[in-house]
Design an enzyme around this catalytic site. Sequence first.
Site, short mmCIF file in Angstrom:
data_model
loop_
_atom_site.label_atom_id
_atom_site.label_comp_id
_atom_site.label_asym_id
_atom_site.label_seq_id
_atom_site.Cartn_x
_atom_site.Cartn_y
_atom_site.Cartn_z
N GLU A 76 26.74 85.48 46.84
CA GLU A 76 27.76 85.11 45.86
C GLU A 76 28.89 84.30 46.49
O GLU A 76 29.38 83.35 45.89
CB GLU A 76 28.31 86.39 45.20
CG GLU A 76 29.33 86.15 44.11
CD GLU A 76 28.74 85.53 42.84
OE1 GLU A 76 27.51 85.45 42.74
OE2 GLU A 76 29.54 85.11 41.98
N ASP A 77 29.30 84.66 47.69
CA ASP A 77 30.52 84.07 48.24
C ASP A 77 30.31 83.06 49.36
O ASP A 77 31.27 82.45 49.83
CB ASP A 77 31.45 85.18 48.76
CG ASP A 77 31.94 86.08 47.63
OD1 ASP A 77 31.81 85.66 46.46
OD2 ASP A 77 32.41 87.18 47.91
#
Length: 734
Positions: A76-77
Amino acid sequence: MMRQYELVERVRKYNPAADEELLNRAYVYAMRAHGAQKRASGDPYLTHPLEVAGILTDLRLDDATIVAAVLHDTIEDTGSTREEIDQAFGPEIGRLVDGLTKIKKLDLVSKRAEQAENFRKLLLAIADDVRVLLVKLADRLHNMRTLQHVPAEKRARVAEETLDIYAPLAGRMGMQRLRDELEDLAFRHLRPDAHATIDSRLKTLRERNGHLIRTIEKELSDALSARGIQAKVVGREKQPYSIWRKMERKSLAFEQLSDIFGFRLIVGTLDDCYRVLGVVHTKWPMVPGRFKDYISIPKQNDYRSIHTTIVGPGRQRVELQVCTAEMNDIARFGIAAHALYKDGRVTDPETLAHESSAYKWLQQTLAHLAEGDSPEEFLEHTKLELFHDQVFCFTPKGRLIALPRGATPVDFAYAVHTDVGNTAVGAKINGSIAPLLSELQNGDEVEIIRADSQVPPPAWESLVVTGKARAAIRRATRGAVRAQYAGLGRQIVIRAFERAGKQYADESLRAALPRLARASVDDVLAAVGRGEMFSGDVVKAVYPEFREERKIARHQEKAEAGWFGMKSLSSLRFKVPGNGEAADHAIPIRGLRGDLPVRFAPNGGAVPGDRIVGILTPGEGITIYPIQSPALTAFDDQPERWLDVRWDLDGARRELFPAQLVVTAINEPGTLGTVASVIGEQGANIDKLTFVEHSPDFRELVIDLEVFDLKQLNAIISSLKSKNVVNKVERVNG
Ligand code: MN
């Protein structure tokens, strides 16, 4: 920040066979992926996944879970992908990290408190492996522990979400300590004043009662060992958040709470439990109404223990729980009874039944974990299949809608509201236009596009999966079809009354219902519209003395004038546009999308601009023929089926109408192309094209097309005629 070797050491402490190389690789991978990213606190981002992994080592989880925790924010990051994780760490870890990524996306959706229950189910459905939830809970715990660094306006939302969703989930998964900490942190952020007050009161109480508690503890131990019972006496103190909730819920003052302090007595055998009870009740009086034997009758979630409250030393009320070490483990690792019964959230019996089976499953899962029989293998083969028969979707406003698996946007629309379903014409799924009958996935945001006065297509009925949608569609389509027939019937009946020189009124028809053997005015009108009852009979039922003489008159005229004679037609008072006041008596036709059951002559049809006549076809409504259609002769001896009709297209949506042409063209390459392009240039649709080889030189083409009106059709005909390859063009009239 936790060092690489520290992580390995923490895991090896409880699992000497841990894969050191794998753990090291995950550490290095996460370090590189997060690079220079910082947390809100200013710490390197890597501290977060490492702390999450650390929390999970306390729960003694397997390598895959620890590694997934270290990697949980990479997809996600950072620039990492599922494929990359799969390749580097294998598909099992890839799946876990992927599950965590999906849940993280859910965090972006707004969640209202009353939706929390459904949201928890959604979490469970998305996390198809219990380990995903364990990592998620540890992730949330660390985020709560560091919440003070997050901007103030975001804090409250995170804390509320923790109370609504994650703390209860932890409770349900038997992680009582984790639940307590989550609640405490959230409570601190949401109600700092209330938290501080309760905290300081607890402190005072602890100081004042300190000696008392030690006395009780000692007296209990002494009394038990005097009888030769080995018991571990553990003091319990209620958490500030649960104290506060109880005060709120029961409107009690702090002083009125009796069960702030309690003890758990853990003994060796089941027999010992009852012996302890005997000792305790002999020594101190019990408080009536507070005794519960959950060993004899376990709670639904298998919680087992004996609860009693006694008036102890110093007349202090003390709650005691007596259980074996095994029962205590289940209470800690399995499902603490508090979660379900003291939550006060689950009241609906259906939800409760569903929940308790979910509980049972989770409890067994965690009990197995606690027993420690090959947790790796156990976890690996464990899937959360609890809610796999459901999908959970959101409205654009964040309301959560639970549907059976296989549900479509149509089901979704009906689940929101029957009106929404009945007027649905399209859907957006996650912002993109999608077919109304596509299958919804967990977490989809669904927006229903609506149009007024829309009737659901009957075909939907067999394509939806929810009973609510099916029943509503059936009602709506039946209702709509019936309304169409009744509407047509009404027009026919009104005109029949006019011909008889009478004024139609629902009231007078209602009085005549017994003579027609129908239950309601609508029944009569629908029967006339369907061609099951003749309008003349309706007039006669209301005015028994009425005699219809037109039939005879018309036959006489017909004999004189022939089928196509305008005299005959005018005697039937066919109305055509431009006939002035006479047109008022004709039934207005608005095409197939209008409010009457209309179809067009099977061969050739009729288009606006044509003079038309309607033939009432039993079970199908009106069939529209151009007035010049030779097919009309078939109805010559059924005058009751003839209807005066007129076009009424002002203000209506533009609609296409069927027409048929026969084109005779030269048989050479490119002829077909020429014909097709003429029709296309004039903006009409070719519906069907058949051609018959006439002779070596000519071809006869039968073209079914759709046009807006007669003007357009005539333009097409002249345009075709102007082409060299075209020899002859004729319109087919029914
Ligand atoms: Mn995280």
